[in-house]
Design an enzyme around this catalytic site. Structure first.
Site, short mmCIF file in Angstrom:
data_model
loop_
_atom_site.label_atom_id
_atom_site.label_comp_id
_atom_site.label_asym_id
_atom_site.label_seq_id
_atom_site.Cartn_x
_atom_site.Cartn_y
_atom_site.Cartn_z
NE ARG A 161 63.88 52.56 65.65
CZ ARG A 161 63.11 52.27 64.59
NH1 ARG A 161 63.66 51.67 63.56
NH2 ARG A 161 61.85 52.62 64.54
CG ASP A 198 77.47 50.23 64.20
OD1 ASP A 198 78.47 50.90 64.43
OD2 ASP A 198 77.46 49.31 63.36
N GLY A 199 73.30 51.84 65.04
CA GLY A 199 72.05 51.96 65.80
C GLY A 199 70.85 51.49 65.01
CB SER A 207 82.33 46.00 76.23
OG SER A 207 83.32 45.17 76.78
CD GLU A 219 76.16 47.77 74.88
OE1 GLU A 219 77.13 47.78 74.11
OE2 GLU A 219 75.08 48.33 74.62
CB THR A 239 84.12 46.19 68.63
OG1 THR A 239 82.81 45.75 68.21
CG2 THR A 239 85.14 45.12 68.31
CB ALA A 240 80.04 48.68 71.19
N1 LIG Z 1 81.55 55.30 75.41
C1 LIG Z 1 81.13 54.49 74.46
O1 LIG Z 1 81.89 53.89 73.68
C2 LIG Z 1 79.65 54.28 74.29
C3 LIG Z 1 78.73 54.97 75.09
C4 LIG Z 1 77.37 54.72 74.88
C5 LIG Z 1 76.95 53.79 73.93
N2 LIG Z 1 77.87 53.14 73.20
C6 LIG Z 1 77.47 52.13 72.22
O2 LIG Z 1 76.47 52.63 71.34
C7 LIG Z 1 75.63 51.53 71.03
C8 LIG Z 1 74.36 52.07 70.48
O3 LIG Z 1 74.74 52.50 69.17
P1 LIG Z 1 73.97 53.74 68.56
O4 LIG Z 1 74.51 53.98 67.20
O5 LIG Z 1 72.52 53.54 68.76
O6 LIG Z 1 74.43 54.88 69.57
P2 LIG Z 1 75.24 56.17 69.20
O7 LIG Z 1 74.60 56.85 68.05
O8 LIG Z 1 75.44 56.90 70.46
O9 LIG Z 1 76.64 55.60 68.68
C9 LIG Z 1 77.48 54.83 69.52
C10 LIG Z 1 78.71 54.51 68.73
O10 LIG Z 1 79.04 53.13 68.99
C11 LIG Z 1 79.27 52.49 67.76
N3 LIG Z 1 78.90 51.07 67.85
C12 LIG Z 1 77.68 50.57 68.10
N4 LIG Z 1 77.73 49.22 68.09
C13 LIG Z 1 79.04 48.88 67.86
C14 LIG Z 1 79.76 47.65 67.77
N5 LIG Z 1 79.14 46.49 67.94
N6 LIG Z 1 81.09 47.68 67.55
C15 LIG Z 1 81.74 48.86 67.39
N7 LIG Z 1 81.12 50.07 67.48
C16 LIG Z 1 79.78 50.07 67.72
C17 LIG Z 1 78.39 53.22 66.77
O11 LIG Z 1 78.91 53.09 65.48
C18 LIG Z 1 78.49 54.65 67.24
O12 LIG Z 1 79.57 55.30 66.65
C19 LIG Z 1 75.47 50.79 72.35
O13 LIG Z 1 75.12 49.43 72.13
C20 LIG Z 1 76.87 50.94 72.95
O14 LIG Z 1 77.67 49.81 72.67
C21 LIG Z 1 79.22 53.35 73.34
N1 LIG Z 2 65.10 53.66 61.50
C1 LIG Z 2 65.24 54.39 62.65
N2 LIG Z 2 64.18 54.95 63.22
C2 LIG Z 2 64.32 55.70 64.34
N3 LIG Z 2 65.49 55.89 65.00
C3 LIG Z 2 66.55 55.32 64.48
C4 LIG Z 2 66.51 54.54 63.28
N4 LIG Z 2 67.75 54.09 63.02
C5 LIG Z 2 68.55 54.58 64.02
N5 LIG Z 2 67.83 55.30 64.89
C6 LIG Z 2 68.34 55.97 66.10
O1 LIG Z 2 69.42 56.82 65.71
C7 LIG Z 2 70.55 56.50 66.50
C8 LIG Z 2 71.79 56.57 65.68
O2 LIG Z 2 71.55 55.77 64.55
P1 LIG Z 2 72.78 55.12 63.79
O3 LIG Z 2 73.64 54.42 64.75
O4 LIG Z 2 72.23 54.34 62.66
O5 LIG Z 2 73.52 56.38 63.22
P2 LIG Z 2 75.00 56.81 63.59
O6 LIG Z 2 75.12 56.91 65.06
O7 LIG Z 2 75.30 58.00 62.78
O8 LIG Z 2 75.85 55.59 63.01
P3 LIG Z 2 76.90 54.70 63.81
O9 LIG Z 2 76.03 54.07 64.88
O10 LIG Z 2 77.40 53.74 62.82
O11 LIG Z 2 77.94 55.63 64.35
C9 LIG Z 2 70.35 55.09 67.01
O12 LIG Z 2 70.88 54.99 68.31
C10 LIG Z 2 68.86 54.89 67.00
O13 LIG Z 2 68.31 55.11 68.30
#
Ligand SMILES: NC(=O)c1ccc[n+]([C@@H]2O[C@H](COP(=O)([O-])OP(=O)(O)OC[C@H]3O[C@@H](n4cnc5c(N)ncnc54)[C@H](O)[C@@H]3O)[C@@H](O)[C@H]2O)c1
Ligand SMILES: Nc1ncnc2c1ncn2[C@@H]1O[C@H](COP(=O)(O)OP(=O)(O)OP(=O)(O)O)[C@@H](O)[C@H]1O
Length: 283
Positions: free
Chosen positions: A72, A67-68, A180, A137, A177-178
């Site tokens: 991004r 998702d990140g 929030s 968010e 679903t995140a």
């Molecule tokens: N306590 C929490 O649940 C918490 C805390 C910090 C950030 N987040 C979420 O992480 C997002 C950033 O994602 P990331 O991957 O860069 O950070 P991250 O790597 O810390 O992962 C955050 C988790 O949130 C999940 N996620 C992100 N967007 C989602 C969505 N729309 N619906 C369901 N799950 C979702 C990702 O798959 C990941 O497992 C923020 O936008 C925020 O919503 C969640």
């Molecule tokens: N192409 C990219 N270049 C640099 N940083 C990245 C890139 N893609 C993701 N990231 C950083 O890595 C973090 C985690 O990436 P991503 O969410 O894709 O992996 P994950 O956390 O394992 O998967 P999920 O979010 O589905 O749980 C993101 O929050 C983002 O800041």
């Protein structure tokens, strides 16, 4: 000729390897290819297709990550309204559409136009000018952990609440679903025209998550007794917010666009949040 961009977690070898396979598949199909420079640098055979994400002029972007990576990418293509097809190489990948084992059959569908494009509302954010929009968010919280913010929340210039809390989340239905959700907010169908206002650990028994129209203007003000705070957008961008300053939120004129092949929202909720949960998260 279809123009497709490829973006991947360049720090994850499996994601870079899959990007290489997807690139050669698409080149063999006569697709005009752009590859994120950071990925092309890891795959010499793709260097000639290397391009900064912000300069990609394509009909669709494939993301290989979680998702990140999608969050991004969306922030980097903001306003261009390029459909994103998320290939899940992350741990949850809620926003993604295709698992790696199905990627080539999914691309066959894409190349014959057998897909839909789903529009998702973005949240515009203003603090001393416009900040990047949010797909999930904006979280406002204290810069120092274990401190409380003192904030005033207004909707359409009407004060809704004054409260002290760890922070406050202003989320879209996509972000429901995140963070929030984890903070106690409701899951909102992405078709609902709403925003969520969800306090994080409010020091007030009556403080509850709010669902407001996405046609409203939401204002969050740090009151004089508040601490220095940060506003974090989709976990990707942060900005410091000082005493008595205000952050304004409203529906963006632009949308995010996602390529949809089959999965529906509620199947994802079941698979990734209800049946799935932490046990199914890949290590
Ligand atoms: N306590 C929490 O649940 C918490 C805390 C910090 C950030 N987040 C979420 O992480 C997002 C950033 O994602 P990331 O991957 O860069 O950070 P991250 O790597 O810390 O992962 C955050 C988790 O949130 C999940 N996620 C992100 N967007 C989602 C969505 N729309 N619906 C369901 N799950 C979702 C990702 O798959 C990941 O497992 C923020 O936008 C925020 O919503 C969640
Ligand atoms: N192409 C990219 N270049 C640099 N940083 C990245 C890139 N893609 C993701 N990231 C950083 O890595 C973090 C985690 O990436 P991503 O969410 O894709 O992996 P994950 O956390 O394992 O998967 P999920 O979010 O589905 O749980 C993101 O929050 C983002 O800041």
């Amino acid at each position: 000729m279809m123009r497709i961009g490829i973006i991947a977690r360049f720090d994850v070898p499996e994601a870079v390897e899959l990007a290489g396979k997807v690139a050669s598949f698409l080149l063999n199909r006569g697709v005009e290819l752009s590859v994120d420079l950071k990925v092309a640098e890891k795959l010499p055979e793709l260097l000639e297709y290397g391009k900064d994400i912000r300069d990609m002029d394509v009909d669709m972007i494939l993301t290989i990550g979680g998702d990140g990576t999608i969050l991004r990418t969306q922030s980097l293509i903001e306003g261009k309204e390029i459909p994103i097809l998320g290939i899940n190489m992350g741990t949850v990948g809620f926003l993604t559409e295709v698992d790696p084992e199905n990627v080539f059959s999914a691309l066959e569908d894409v190349l014959i136009g057998n897909y839909a494009v789903e529009r998702r509302t973005l949240l515009s954010v203003y603090h001393n000018g416009e900040l990047p929009s949010a797909l999930n968010e904006v979280v406002m919280m204290t810069r120092k952990p274990a401190k409380m913010l003192h904030i005033e929340i207004s909707v359409d210039d009407e004060v809704v609440e004054e409260l002290r809390a760890d922070g406050i989340i202003i989320a879209t239905p996509s972000g429901s679903t995140a963070y929030s959700m984890s903070a106690g907010g409701p899951i909102v169908d992405p078709r609902v025209e709403a925003f969520l206002i969800v306090p994080i650990c409010p020091f007030k028994l009556s403080a509850r998550p709010l669902v407001v129209s996405n046609k409203s203007v939401i204002r969050v003000k740090l009151l004089r007794k508040g601490k220095k705070a940060i506003a974090v957008i989709d976990g990707q961008y942060e900005e410091e917010i000082n005493h008595m300053e205000e952050v304004v939120f409203k529906k963006s004129d632009h949308c995010a666009h996602f390529v949809r092949l089959s999965k529906d929202f509620y199947r994802k909720v079941r698979e990734k949040l209800i049946e799935g949960g932490i046990d199914s998260i890949k290590s």
